[in-house]
Design a protein around this motif. Structure first.
Motif, PDB file in Angstrom:
ATOM      1  N   SER A 112       0.935  -1.032   0.126  1.00 28.98           N
ATOM      2  CA  SER A 112       0.054  -0.251   0.219  1.00 28.98           C
ATOM      3  C   SER A 112       0.866   0.882  -0.143  1.00 28.98           C
ATOM      4  O   SER A 112       2.233   1.894   0.220  1.00 28.98           O
ATOM      5  CB  SER A 112      -0.532   0.274   1.331  1.00 28.98           C
ATOM      6  OG  SER A 112      -0.558   0.370   2.665  1.00 28.98           O
ATOM      7  N   HIS A 113       0.940   2.689   0.020  1.00 28.12           N
ATOM      8  CA  HIS A 113       1.354   3.332  -0.119  1.00 28.12           C
ATOM      9  C   HIS A 113       0.820   4.856   1.073  1.00 28.12           C
ATOM     10  O   HIS A 113      -0.399   4.041   1.679  1.00 28.12           O
ATOM     11  CB  HIS A 113       0.837   4.597  -1.239  1.00 28.12           C
ATOM     12  CG  HIS A 113      -0.325   4.916  -2.404  1.00 28.12           C
ATOM     13  ND1 HIS A 113      -1.047   6.075  -1.953  1.00 28.12           N
ATOM     14  CD2 HIS A 113      -1.079   4.408  -2.815  1.00 28.12           C
ATOM     15  CE1 HIS A 113      -1.912   5.978  -2.081  1.00 28.12           C
ATOM     16  NE2 HIS A 113      -2.216   5.012  -3.350  1.00 28.12           N
ATOM     17  N   MET A 114       1.060   5.426   1.713  1.00 23.68           N
ATOM     18  CA  MET A 114       0.410   6.356   2.819  1.00 23.68           C
ATOM     19  C   MET A 114       0.144   7.306   2.667  1.00 23.68           C
ATOM     20  O   MET A 114       0.008   8.077   3.193  1.00 23.68           O
ATOM     21  CB  MET A 114       1.817   5.567   4.018  1.00 23.68           C
ATOM     22  CG  MET A 114       2.147   4.783   4.380  1.00 23.68           C
ATOM     23  SD  MET A 114       3.607   4.212   6.189  1.00 23.68           S
ATOM     24  CE  MET A 114       4.773   4.815   4.537  1.00 23.68           C
ATOM     25  N   GLN A 144     -10.118   6.045   0.868  1.00 25.45           N
ATOM     26  CA  GLN A 144     -10.766   5.400  -0.281  1.00 25.45           C
ATOM     27  C   GLN A 144      -9.778   4.981  -0.927  1.00 25.45           C
ATOM     28  O   GLN A 144      -9.338   4.053  -1.846  1.00 25.45           O
ATOM     29  CB  GLN A 144     -11.823   6.112  -1.491  1.00 25.45           C
ATOM     30  CG  GLN A 144     -13.285   5.387  -0.867  1.00 25.45           C
ATOM     31  CD  GLN A 144     -13.612   4.522  -0.847  1.00 25.45           C
ATOM     32  OE1 GLN A 144     -13.531   3.965  -1.658  1.00 25.45           O
ATOM     33  NE2 GLN A 144     -14.800   4.369  -0.204  1.00 25.45           N
ATOM     34  N   ASP A 145      -8.333   5.594  -1.138  1.00 24.29           N
ATOM     35  CA  ASP A 145      -6.651   5.531  -1.491  1.00 24.29           C
ATOM     36  C   ASP A 145      -6.254   6.741  -0.728  1.00 24.29           C
ATOM     37  O   ASP A 145      -5.845   7.291  -1.030  1.00 24.29           O
ATOM     38  CB  ASP A 145      -7.330   6.316  -2.690  1.00 24.29           C
ATOM     39  CG  ASP A 145      -6.238   6.601  -3.670  1.00 24.29           C
ATOM     40  OD1 ASP A 145      -4.798   5.776  -3.765  1.00 24.29           O
ATOM     41  OD2 ASP A 145      -5.912   7.911  -4.577  1.00 24.29           O
ATOM     42  N   MET A 146      -5.185   5.340  -0.218  1.00 26.91           N
ATOM     43  CA  MET A 146      -6.133   4.046   0.026  1.00 26.91           C
ATOM     44  C   MET A 146      -5.132   3.650   1.926  1.00 26.91           C
ATOM     45  O   MET A 146      -4.776   2.645   1.541  1.00 26.91           O
ATOM     46  CB  MET A 146      -4.700   2.766  -1.345  1.00 26.91           C
ATOM     47  CG  MET A 146      -3.685   2.841  -1.035  1.00 26.91           C
ATOM     48  SD  MET A 146      -2.960   1.622  -2.082  1.00 26.91           S
ATOM     49  CE  MET A 146      -2.763  -0.197  -1.362  1.00 26.91           C
ATOM     50  N   LYS A 147      -5.702   4.368   2.107  1.00 21.29           N
ATOM     51  CA  LYS A 147      -5.393   3.907   4.280  1.00 21.29           C
ATOM     52  C   LYS A 147      -6.602   2.961   4.720  1.00 21.29           C
ATOM     53  O   LYS A 147      -5.910   2.613   5.029  1.00 21.29           O
ATOM     54  CB  LYS A 147      -5.843   5.425   4.584  1.00 21.29           C
ATOM     55  CG  LYS A 147      -4.310   5.991   4.601  1.00 21.29           C
ATOM     56  CD  LYS A 147      -4.537   7.470   5.479  1.00 21.29           C
ATOM     57  CE  LYS A 147      -2.895   7.922   5.269  1.00 21.29           C
ATOM     58  NZ  LYS A 147      -2.881   8.921   6.156  1.00 21.29           N
ATOM     59  N   ASP A 178       5.105   8.436  -1.135  1.00 15.69           N
ATOM     60  CA  ASP A 178       5.045   9.523  -2.916  1.00 15.69           C
ATOM     61  C   ASP A 178       3.988   8.364  -4.275  1.00 15.69           C
ATOM     62  O   ASP A 178       4.710   9.015  -5.340  1.00 15.69           O
ATOM     63  CB  ASP A 178       6.556   9.237  -2.909  1.00 15.69           C
ATOM     64  CG  ASP A 178       6.863  10.343  -3.927  1.00 15.69           C
ATOM     65  OD1 ASP A 178       6.282  11.550  -3.454  1.00 15.69           O
ATOM     66  OD2 ASP A 178       7.589  10.366  -5.245  1.00 15.69           O
ATOM     67  N   GLU A 179       3.821   7.978  -3.692  1.00 15.93           N
ATOM     68  CA  GLU A 179       3.138   6.850  -4.369  1.00 15.93           C
ATOM     69  C   GLU A 179       2.115   8.100  -5.810  1.00 15.93           C
ATOM     70  O   GLU A 179       2.008   8.012  -6.738  1.00 15.93           O
ATOM     71  CB  GLU A 179       2.202   6.163  -4.192  1.00 15.93           C
ATOM     72  CG  GLU A 179       2.032   4.547  -5.683  1.00 15.93           C
ATOM     73  CD  GLU A 179      -0.012   5.347  -6.504  1.00 15.93           C
ATOM     74  OE1 GLU A 179      -0.312   5.012  -7.295  1.00 15.93           O
ATOM     75  OE2 GLU A 179      -0.270   6.817  -5.775  1.00 15.93           O
ATOM     76  N   GLU A 180       1.278   9.016  -5.381  1.00 19.03           N
ATOM     77  CA  GLU A 180       0.860  10.029  -5.808  1.00 19.03           C
ATOM     78  C   GLU A 180       1.515  10.985  -6.430  1.00 19.03           C
ATOM     79  O   GLU A 180       1.128  11.783  -6.860  1.00 19.03           O
ATOM     80  CB  GLU A 180       0.524  11.094  -4.742  1.00 19.03           C
ATOM     81  CG  GLU A 180      -0.876   9.878  -3.604  1.00 19.03           C
ATOM     82  CD  GLU A 180      -2.710   9.445  -4.791  1.00 19.03           C
ATOM     83  OE1 GLU A 180      -2.702   9.693  -6.503  1.00 19.03           O
ATOM     84  OE2 GLU A 180      -2.973   8.578  -3.959  1.00 19.03           O
ATOM     85  N   VAL A 181       3.129  11.015  -6.631  1.00 22.17           N
ATOM     86  CA  VAL A 181       3.427  12.153  -7.137  1.00 22.17           C
ATOM     87  C   VAL A 181       4.830  11.688  -7.904  1.00 22.17           C
ATOM     88  O   VAL A 181       4.503  11.642  -8.703  1.00 22.17           O
ATOM     89  CB  VAL A 181       4.291  13.516  -5.859  1.00 22.17           C
ATOM     90  CG1 VAL A 181       5.124  14.351  -7.101  1.00 22.17           C
ATOM     91  CG2 VAL A 181       3.689  13.798  -4.950  1.00 22.17           C
ATOM     92  N   THR A 205      -2.188  -5.113  -3.993  1.00 19.14           N
ATOM     93  CA  THR A 205      -2.179  -4.118  -4.015  1.00 19.14           C
ATOM     94  C   THR A 205      -3.550  -2.973  -4.415  1.00 19.14           C
ATOM     95  O   THR A 205      -4.584  -4.024  -4.594  1.00 19.14           O
ATOM     96  CB  THR A 205      -0.812  -3.132  -4.203  1.00 19.14           C
ATOM     97  OG1 THR A 205      -1.083  -1.264  -4.006  1.00 19.14           O
ATOM     98  CG2 THR A 205      -1.212  -2.525  -5.660  1.00 19.14           C
ATOM     99  N   GLU A 206      -3.774  -1.726  -4.809  1.00 18.14           N
ATOM    100  CA  GLU A 206      -4.647  -0.763  -4.760  1.00 18.14           C
ATOM    101  C   GLU A 206      -5.037  -1.273  -6.800  1.00 18.14           C
ATOM    102  O   GLU A 206      -4.449  -1.423  -7.269  1.00 18.14           O
ATOM    103  CB  GLU A 206      -5.010   0.562  -4.500  1.00 18.14           C
ATOM    104  CG  GLU A 206      -3.717   1.275  -5.816  1.00 18.14           C
ATOM    105  CD  GLU A 206      -3.568   2.643  -4.995  1.00 18.14           C
ATOM    106  OE1 GLU A 206      -3.705   3.028  -5.181  1.00 18.14           O
ATOM    107  OE2 GLU A 206      -2.435   3.162  -5.318  1.00 18.14           O
ATOM    108  N   GLY A 207      -6.649  -0.683  -6.763  1.00 14.77           N
ATOM    109  CA  GLY A 207      -6.608  -0.972  -8.298  1.00 14.77           C
ATOM    110  C   GLY A 207      -7.859  -1.619  -8.243  1.00 14.77           C
ATOM    111  O   GLY A 207      -9.010  -1.249  -9.760  1.00 14.77           O
TER     112      GLY A 207
HETATM  113 ZN   LIG Z   1      -3.638   5.098  -4.561  1.00 18.09          ZN
END
Ligand SMILES: [Zn+2]
Length: 476
Positions: A112-114, A144-147, A178-181, A205-207
Motif C-alpha cells: 500500500s502507499h501511505m 478510499q485511496d488507500m489507507k 510518494d505513490e501519488e507524486v 495492492t490498490e486498483g
Molecule cells: Zn492510490
C-alpha cells in the motif's frame, strides 16, 4: 467519541449478522474457524486503528510518511511481527514487515502507499484529518485511496500472527511513500532493498473495485494490467509575420492541418488475452445483445458494425486500442502576430506490450509534414505490462468472492491510468489490484475528491475477506 462507540455497537451487531451469513455460505474459508468474539475484536481494532491512521496527515506534497510508518511500526511491534522502517530521506519512509512461512512457496507481498493527495477542507463536511464519523461513515483523506486497504493489510498481518496460521510462503507487508507524486518510495525499495522483496510470486495492492448498488455487490473488479503514458509534443514551424498579411503555410495553419489528421486517425482495435477475459466476465452482467458478443469479443469484432460500435464507445474502446487525446495547443502570444512556431501536446496511452518507438514512427507518418516535428515529452518510457489471470491467486479471488458475494462476477480489468504494479511486474511478480472493500459509485468518486469516506461496516468486514484470500494462498 460517544457517537462513535454507539455506532461501533450498531456496526458490530450488523457485522455479526453479515459474517454469520458469510461463514454459513463459506464454511471452508480459513476465517470460519476463528471464534466470533475474536473476529469482533479484529473488527474493533480495524475501526480504532483506521481512526488513528486517517488522523496522520500524509498529504503529498510534502508527504511526511514517516509518522504513518511509525504508526504501522507501533502495531507490528506490539504483535511481535518482524519489521523495519527505512527513512530514505528526512521525514519520508517505507515500512516493511514479514511473517515467515515454511518457504516451500514464493512469498506474497501486500503493498500500500501511505501518502494521500492534498485536500481543500473548506469543501468537506468534516476536517480531512479528523476521522469524524457521520451517518455511519468515517471521513478522511485516504479513506478510499488507500489507507483503508493498507489498514486491512495491517489487520491481516495481525490476524495471521495471533491465529498462528500455517503458511507455506512468507507474507510481506510493504507500505511506501510518494505513490501519488513520483513513486520514489517504491523506486528506493526496488533499488536498495530488493532482497527484502525476496523472490515474491504475488503482490496485492490498490486498483481493484467492487461496485455496490442498492446493497448488492455488482462486480468484483481485479486490476491485472494497465496502459502506459507516452506523451508527445508536436511543434509546427513556419514563416512569422504580421497577421494582416496571411500566410497559408504558417506554423499555426500547419499545426491545425497536422492535428486534423491526428484526430481523424483511428488506431486499430486489438484484443489482448486479459481484455478477452474482461469481456467474458462482463458478459454475465449484460442483459442486452451484448452478452453473447462479450462472451467471445474476438469473433464479435470481426463484424464491421460491431467493430464500429465498440470503436465509438469510449468506455470500451480504451481497453482495445492505443488512445490519443489532444490536450494542449499554443500559438502566438498576440492576435496580430503570426508566430514562427505553434505547439500541441498529445496524451497517448499504449496498451501492454506496445513499442513506443514504433508508435512515434506511426505518428510521424500520420502527420506527414516535415515542418512538424514530433518528440516525446519525457525520455523514460515505461512499457505497460499485464499479469496472468490463470494463477493460483486469481483463482482464490474467485473462490473468496463467491463466498462473500455469491453470483457476482470477478472481472479482470485493465486500468486506463498507471499504477506501481508496472514496476513490480518488471521484477517478475504477478501483481493484482484487489480490494476487500465494496463501495458505491458515489463513495468511490470521493477518491481524490471531497468528503472521502469509508463505511464503518466495510471497515469491520473487509479485513476478514482479505484474510481469507491471504490465508488460503498461504496454504496452496
Ligand atoms: Zn492510490
Amino acid at each position: 467519541m460517544i457517537a462513535l462507540s454507539r455506532l461501533s455497537l450498531c456496526a458490530a451487531l450488523l457485522f455479526s449478522l453479515v459474517t454469520a451469513a458469510a461463514a454459513q455460505s463459506a464454511p471452508n474459508l480459513p476465517s470460519a474457524t476463528i471464534p466470533a468474539d475474536r473476529l469482533a475484536k479484529y473488527s474493533d481494532d480495524a475501526v480504532q486503528w483506521m481512526r488513528d491512521y486517517l488522523r496522520i496527515d500524509t498529504s503529498n506534497p510534502p508527504g511526511h510518511e514517516l509518522a504513518a510508518a511509525q504508526f504501522f511500526k507501533k502495531v507490528l511491534d506490539s504483535e511481535n511481527i518482524e519489521n523495519q522502517v527505512f527513512e530514505f530521506t528526512p521525514g519520508r519512509a517505507n515500512i516493511w514487515a514479514r511473517i515467515k512461512g515454511g518457504g516451500t512457496k514464493r512469498p506474497l507481498i501486500l503493498l500500500s502507499h501511505m501518502d494521500v493527495v492534498t485536500s481543500d477542507p473548506a469543501k468537506w463536511k468534516a476536517n480531512p484529518f479528523s476521522a469524524d464519523v457521520i451517518d455511519g461513515a468515517m471521513y478522511g483523506r485516504g479513506a478510499q485511496d488507500m489507507k483503508q486497504e493498507g489498514l486491512a493489510q495491517l489487520v491481516v498481518m495481525v490476524m495471521l500472527k495471533r491465529e498462528q496460521v500455517r503458511l507455506d510462503r512468507d507474507v510481506i507487508l510493504l507500505a511506501t511513500s510518494d505513490e501519488e507524486v513520483d513513486g520514489i518510495g517504491t523506486d528506493w525499495m526496488i533499488a536498495n532493498k530488493r532482497d527484502l522483496l525476496e523472490n515474491a510470486e504475488f503482490l496485492i495492492t490498490e486498483g481493484g473495485d467492487n461496485l455496490e448498488q442498492k446493497g448488492h455487490v455488482e462486480s468484483v473488479g481485479v486490476d491485472v494490467a494497465e496502459k502506459s503514458p507516452f506523451w508527445l509534443k508536436l511543434t509546427a514551424h513556419g514563416t512569422p509575420g504580421h497577421a494582416s498579411v496571411p500566410l497559408a503555410d504558417s506554423a499555426p495553419n500547419r499545426l491545425v492541418r497536422a492535428l486534423y489528421r491526428v484526430i481523424n486517425y483511428q488506431t486499430e482495435l486489438k484484443v489482448l488475452p486479459v481484455v478477452e477475459e474482461h469481456f467474458k466476465a462482463l458478459a454475465a452482467t449484460q442483459t442486452s445483445d451484448l452478452a453473447a458478443k462479450f462472451a467471445d469479443i474476438r469473433t464479435a469484432l470481426e463484424d464491421k458494425a460491431f467493430y464500429a460500435r465498440m470503436s465509438a464507445d469510449p468506455q470500451y474502446a480504451y481497453l482495445l486500442r492505443d488512445t490519443i487525446s489532444l490536450t494542449r495547443m499554443q500559438g502566438s502570444q498576440q492576435t496580430n502576430v503570426i508566430p514562427s512556431e505553434a505547439v500541441a501536446n498529445l496524451d497517448i496511452r499504449l496498451l501492454p506490450g506496445e513499442d513506443a518507438h514504433a508508435f512515434l514512427v506511426l505518428m510521424k507518418n500520420v502527420v506527414d509534414d516535415a515542418n512538424v516535428t514530433i518528440e516525446p515529452e519525457s525520455k523514460d518510457f515505461r512499457k505497460a505490462n499485464a499479469s496472468d489471470v490463470n494463477t493460483t491467486l486469481f483463482q482464490i479471488f474467485r473462490e473468496v468472492s463467491a463466498a462473500y458475494w455469491p453470483g457476482t462476477p470477478v472481472v479482470p480489468t485493465i486500468t486506463s491510468g498507471y499504477t506501481e504494479n508496472q514496476r513490480y511486474r518488471e521484477i517478475g511478480i504477478n501483481c493484482y489490484g484487489f480490494t476487500p472493500y465494496a463501495a458505491t459509485k458515489e463513495e468511490g468518486a470521493t477518491e481524490h475528491g471531497n468528503n472521502e469516506r469509508v463505511r464503518l461496516e466495510e471497515l469491520r468486514s473487509a479485513p476478514r475477506i482479505l484474510f481469507d484470500v491471504v490465508a488460503t494462498l498461504g496454504q496452496r
